[in-house]
Write a protein that holds these residues in place. Structure first.
Motif: not given
Length: 193
Positions: A69, A71, A99-102, A141-143
């Motif tokens: 996955t 991220n 935009t991005g993850t979490s 975000g996650t990253c």
């Protein structure tokens, strides 16, 4: 995204073994050792990976699939409006698109966190002169790393008010008279007597 990832398998047999790594059931060219590394991941690397292990004896065996996955880093795609000048008592709205993850958001005024301002939009329902300032938002975000928006400068135009009104005067015929008012507001004020 942008990090390296390594998949590995322990085949148990040390001689006469060959490996073929696959992504989504398709062979990955040159991926023929007991481990497979992607040096710098991109979004397109997400998927299901397995390896076919062959030896002197048959049949070959296929590992269980490992899912990769990816991220996405937080990225601001639409900045807040650069500046707005509104009248005291009006609504001030700020927004950002990212935009991005979490993703998480933290709005700031003059570099200081605004308590409870944790959405992609921030509103001040009834502004006052103290609402004036520079607003930014930090998107995480996650990253890592997080990103900070460009500044949005809010200018508040004061509502006119009468601090000192004209006073009653008594004069004799032929004398001059002057009426004056202190409106308090120093810019953008007009008068009509």
């Amino acid at each position: 995204m942008g990090q390296s990832v390594t998949f590995s398998v322990n085949a148990g047999v040390t001689t006469g073994v060959t490996y073929q790594w696959r992504k989504g059931g398709s062979n990955i060219s040159g991926a023929n050792s007991s481990s497979y590394t992607i040096a710098t991941t991109v979004v397109g690397d997400a998927g299901s990976y397995d390896v076919i292990v062959s030896g002197t004896c048959t049949p070959a065996v296929t590992s269980s699939a490992a899912t990769l996955t990816i991220n996405a880093l937080p990225t601001i795609t639409a900045q807040p409006v650069a500046s707005q000048a509104i009248c005291e008592g009006s609504v001030a709205n700020f927004s950002v698109t990212a935009t991005g993850t979490s993703l998480t958001y933290q709005w700031k005024k003059n570099g200081v966190d605004i308590s409870g301002a944790n959405a992609s939009t921030y509103s001040i329902p009834t502004t006052s002169t103290s609402s004036a300032g520079t607003y930014t938002v930090v998107v995480s975000g996650t990253c890592s790393p997080s990103v900070t928006s460009s500044a949005s400068v809010l200018t508040i135009r004061e509502q006119p008010e009468i601090i000192t009104g004209p006073s009653n005067q008594t004069v004799c015929v032929g004398q001059s008279v002057t009426f004056s008012v202190n409106a308090g507001v120093t810019t953008g004020v007009t008068y009509q007597w």
